[in-house]
Design a protein around this motif. Structure first.
Motif, mmCIF file in Angstrom:
data_model
loop_
_atom_site.group_PDB
_atom_site.id
_atom_site.type_symbol
_atom_site.label_atom_id
_atom_site.label_comp_id
_atom_site.label_asym_id
_atom_site.label_seq_id
_atom_site.Cartn_x
_atom_site.Cartn_y
_atom_site.Cartn_z
ATOM 1 N N HIS A 310 -0.308 1.919 1.917
ATOM 2 C CA HIS A 310 1.007 2.526 1.761
ATOM 3 C C HIS A 310 1.410 2.575 0.287
ATOM 4 N N LEU A 311 1.260 1.464 -0.420
ATOM 5 C CA LEU A 311 1.650 1.424 -1.834
ATOM 6 C C LEU A 311 0.819 2.376 -2.674
ATOM 7 N N PHE A 312 -0.459 2.535 -2.307
ATOM 8 C CA PHE A 312 -1.382 3.341 -3.101
ATOM 9 C C PHE A 312 -1.546 4.764 -2.569
ATOM 10 N N GLN A 313 -0.636 5.187 -1.713
ATOM 11 C CA GLN A 313 -0.749 6.540 -1.174
ATOM 12 C C GLN A 313 -0.554 7.566 -2.290
ATOM 13 N N THR A 314 -1.016 8.772 -2.064
ATOM 14 C CA THR A 314 -0.909 9.852 -3.046
ATOM 15 C C THR A 314 0.554 10.145 -3.389
ATOM 16 N N PRO A 315 0.873 10.347 -4.678
ATOM 17 C CA PRO A 315 0.017 10.222 -5.859
ATOM 18 C C PRO A 315 -0.217 8.752 -6.212
ATOM 19 N N THR A 316 -1.473 8.351 -6.157
ATOM 20 C CA THR A 316 -1.866 6.941 -6.235
ATOM 21 C C THR A 316 -1.371 6.264 -7.504
ATOM 22 N N ARG A 317 -1.295 6.989 -8.607
ATOM 23 C CA ARG A 317 -0.952 6.358 -9.884
ATOM 24 C C ARG A 317 0.439 5.738 -9.880
ATOM 25 N N PHE A 318 1.275 6.088 -8.889
ATOM 26 C CA PHE A 318 2.623 5.526 -8.829
ATOM 27 C C PHE A 318 2.699 4.266 -7.962
ATOM 28 N N GLY A 341 11.392 4.059 -16.763
ATOM 29 C CA GLY A 341 12.190 4.506 -15.625
ATOM 30 C C GLY A 341 11.384 4.781 -14.379
ATOM 31 N N LEU A 342 10.218 4.155 -14.267
ATOM 32 C CA LEU A 342 9.306 4.491 -13.178
ATOM 33 C C LEU A 342 9.786 3.998 -11.811
ATOM 34 N N GLN A 343 10.888 3.253 -11.771
ATOM 35 C CA GLN A 343 11.423 2.836 -10.479
ATOM 36 C C GLN A 343 11.876 4.028 -9.632
ATOM 37 N N SER A 344 12.012 5.188 -10.268
ATOM 38 C CA SER A 344 12.421 6.398 -9.544
ATOM 39 C C SER A 344 11.244 7.158 -8.947
ATOM 40 N N ALA A 345 10.022 6.644 -9.089
ATOM 41 C CA ALA A 345 8.836 7.421 -8.732
ATOM 42 C C ALA A 345 8.519 7.444 -7.240
ATOM 43 N N ARG A 346 9.181 6.611 -6.442
ATOM 44 C CA ARG A 346 8.957 6.617 -4.998
ATOM 45 C C ARG A 346 10.288 6.814 -4.277
ATOM 46 N N SER A 347 10.207 7.239 -3.030
ATOM 47 C CA SER A 347 11.394 7.571 -2.245
ATOM 48 C C SER A 347 11.956 6.354 -1.526
ATOM 49 N N LEU A 348 13.180 6.480 -1.035
ATOM 50 C CA LEU A 348 13.778 5.396 -0.261
ATOM 51 C C LEU A 348 12.991 5.099 1.016
ATOM 52 N N PRO A 349 12.538 6.097 1.778
ATOM 53 C CA PRO A 349 11.705 5.766 2.943
ATOM 54 C C PRO A 349 10.431 5.016 2.558
ATOM 55 N N HIS A 350 9.860 5.336 1.399
ATOM 56 C CA HIS A 350 8.673 4.604 0.944
ATOM 57 C C HIS A 350 9.014 3.141 0.704
ATOM 58 N N PHE A 351 10.126 2.876 0.030
ATOM 59 C CA PHE A 351 10.544 1.495 -0.210
ATOM 60 C C PHE A 351 10.829 0.774 1.109
#
Length: 385
Positions: A310-318, A341-351
């Motif tokens: 889940h953490l490494f899902q595409t785009p994996t670099r995030f 500011g990379l805390q914005s790189a994933r969505s709320l459902p991802h978190f």
């Protein structure tokens, strides 16, 4: 108590958090595997920065997290991509991180290996001579710090090289200069698209042949290799073709339990970003493996793969965003702020899913703190409980 978590379909689901963490303690040093966690950096939340500013690091919290990993017997792979190398952490910041982490390792008896790259080359396209010189500068700093060197893949080399012969020349030059054996790192383009065609070809069989040719020409200068291609079969194939004495460190965050467990023909050691949030649990699993209990090792580690994927899902670099998010929930840092500011790189459902999976594994030392912090984040997004 329950918590309402948003799903990818926009609906809310109810999750009942754990009340007790998984019981994990520190123990004896590992005997059967060498295991590194690539560690994240903790940003300074009070620094007046922008996404284009040099990284502002909270050094106390960053080094405290490394002491946490060392306390469980894990080595620290420093200034790698998990530390946002090339994604918010520039060479000046990485150099300071290497110096501080290597000194801290000496003070506590911790194992540390540090990334050597070419990321000081930020201007126009570099020549091969400039790539070699940049590598040499970073290798000298790591060696002077007393840490083991990891020769990372170079975006500048990928851009400058015209074919396999250029990789053979650059790496051969560096290996001849290295005062101690190094780890070679093959990072796939899923982690960094600028590394497409590394080793001189986008055909993985051709690239693998060049990679192995570098090692075969300098087996006394290659302590090991780290393979980060998310392809278990290819890693096993490379592992079986290594010269005697050259280790394979898996960097496969999708298939690590089977690769570390190994088979009748060998096994992989580990150098993994997922072992940042999994540190204590991973250490416990390796100690079980040390007793010869492969089934017990898999029983502990296999359930963590869903979280890792889940953490490494595409785009994996995030994936770094999820790693730092879990460190915040676990209480290793007081905030969820990242360099660049990379805390914005994933969505709320991802978190939300990351929290749910990590909580199910018992990864949070204080489940109540993790629940409170997750609810605070949800509230910021307008999710009321």
């Amino acid at each position: 108590m329950t918590i309402q978590l948003p799903g990818a379909d926009g609906t809310l689901r109810t999750h009942e958090p754990r009340t007790e963490p998984l019981a994990l303690t520190t123990g004896a040093p590992f005997t059967s595997r060498t295991v590194f966690s690539a560690a994240h950096v903790v940003a300074d939340p009070f620094a007046d920065t922008s996404p284009d500013s040099p990284a502002a690091i909270d050094w106390d919290a960053t080094l405290a997290f490394r002491r946490h990993l060392w306390s469980h017997g894990l080595g620290v792979a420093e200034a790698m991509d998990t530390a946002q190398r090339g994604m918010g952490l520039d060479w000046a910041g990485a150099a300071e991180l290497i110096r501080r982490s290597a000194a801290e390792a000496k003070s506590v008896g911790g194992l540390v290996a540090c990334g050597v790259g070419t990321d000081q080359l930020t201007g126009p396209a570099a020549t091969l001579a400039e790539v070699r010189a940049a590598y040499e500068e970073q290798l000298a700093l790591v060696e002077a710090s007393g840490a083991r060197a990891i020769l990372m893949a170079s975006r500048a080399l990928a851009a400058a090289a015209s074919g396999p012969e250029d990789y053979l020349d650059v790496y051969g030059h560096l290996l001849r200069q290295a005062s101690e054996p190094v780890v070679l790192h093959w990072l796939g383009p899923m982690f960094d698209p600028a590394l497409e065609g590394y080793w001189g070809s986008s055909d993985l069989d051709t690239a693998t042949a060049t990679f192995l040719e570098v090692i075969a020409a300098h087996p006394d200068k290659v302590e090991g290799i780290k393979v980060s291609l998310l392809d278990a079969g290819r890693e096993i194939g490379i592992r079986r073709r290594l010269p005697q004495g050259v280790r394979c460190y898996t960097g496969d965050d999708f298939n690590y339990p089977e690769l570390i467990a190994g088979d009748e023909k060998g096994f992989s050691h580990a150098l993994l970003g997922i072992f940042d949030p999994l540190g204590p649990l991973a250490a416990e699993a390796v100690r079980v493996l040390d007793t010869g209990n492969t089934a017990g090792f898999r029983e502990l580690l296999d359930p963590t793969v869903e979280l890792s994927r889940h953490l490494f899902q595409t785009p994996t670099r995030f994936y770094k965003t999820g790693v730092v998010f879990l460190a915040w929930l676990a209480g290793h840092q007081s905030h969820f702020t990242m360099v660049g500011g990379l805390q914005s790189a994933r969505s709320l459902p991802h978190f939300a899913r990351a929290y749910e999976l990590a909580d199910g594994l018992g990864l949070f030392p204080d489940p109540k703190l993790a629940e409170e912090r997750m609810k605070n984040l949800l509230a910021l997004y307008g999710v009321t409980q």
